[in-house]
Design an enzyme around this catalytic site. Sequence first.
Site, short mmCIF file in Angstrom:
data_model
loop_
_atom_site.label_atom_id
_atom_site.label_comp_id
_atom_site.label_asym_id
_atom_site.label_seq_id
_atom_site.Cartn_x
_atom_site.Cartn_y
_atom_site.Cartn_z
N CYS A 51 0.71 -1.31 0.07
CA CYS A 51 0.04 0.02 0.08
C CYS A 51 1.03 1.04 -0.03
O CYS A 51 2.03 1.39 0.55
CB CYS A 51 -0.76 -0.09 1.32
SG CYS A 51 -2.07 -1.47 1.31
N GLU A 52 0.65 2.11 -0.84
CA GLU A 52 1.27 3.72 -0.82
C GLU A 52 0.99 4.08 0.63
O GLU A 52 1.91 4.85 1.23
CB GLU A 52 0.79 4.39 -1.85
CG GLU A 52 1.42 4.13 -3.29
CD GLU A 52 1.05 5.11 -4.32
OE1 GLU A 52 0.25 6.07 -4.06
OE2 GLU A 52 1.32 4.84 -5.43
#
Length: 137
Positions: A51-52
């Site tokens: 996930c960013e």
Amino acid sequence: MNLPAEAQTALETFNQSLGWEQRARLLMQWGERLPALSDEEKTEEHRVHGCESQVWLLGDISNGHWQFRAASDARLIRGLVALLLARVNGLSAEDLQQVDLPDWFSQLGLSRQLSPSRSNGLNAVLQRMRQLACGNA
């Protein structure tokens, strides 16, 4: 596959709101409803990789049904994760394998919110749930 009650509620709510702004506001509200995780729970061990944004995920099983809790430092992601939890909480490990993420968000009318990076991030969360459910955490 039957939808959990909360997922049914999400579908009805999102399908009533017509405009994009209403949907975006609803998304934020769903995110606000996520129970907070304690600092002790926001550890590297619980962080979802891929996930960013930062996302932490914990899962417990009771009578063969999974209950997940999650948190994110990004408001929009928190809302998307809350809707994912609505879709999966209460499912068995077997049912969890059948969840179709793109289909779920398209039913909610939120497909356009899923940029490739958000979509990858949510897929990473779902994969992590599946790992937990299969005991491969």
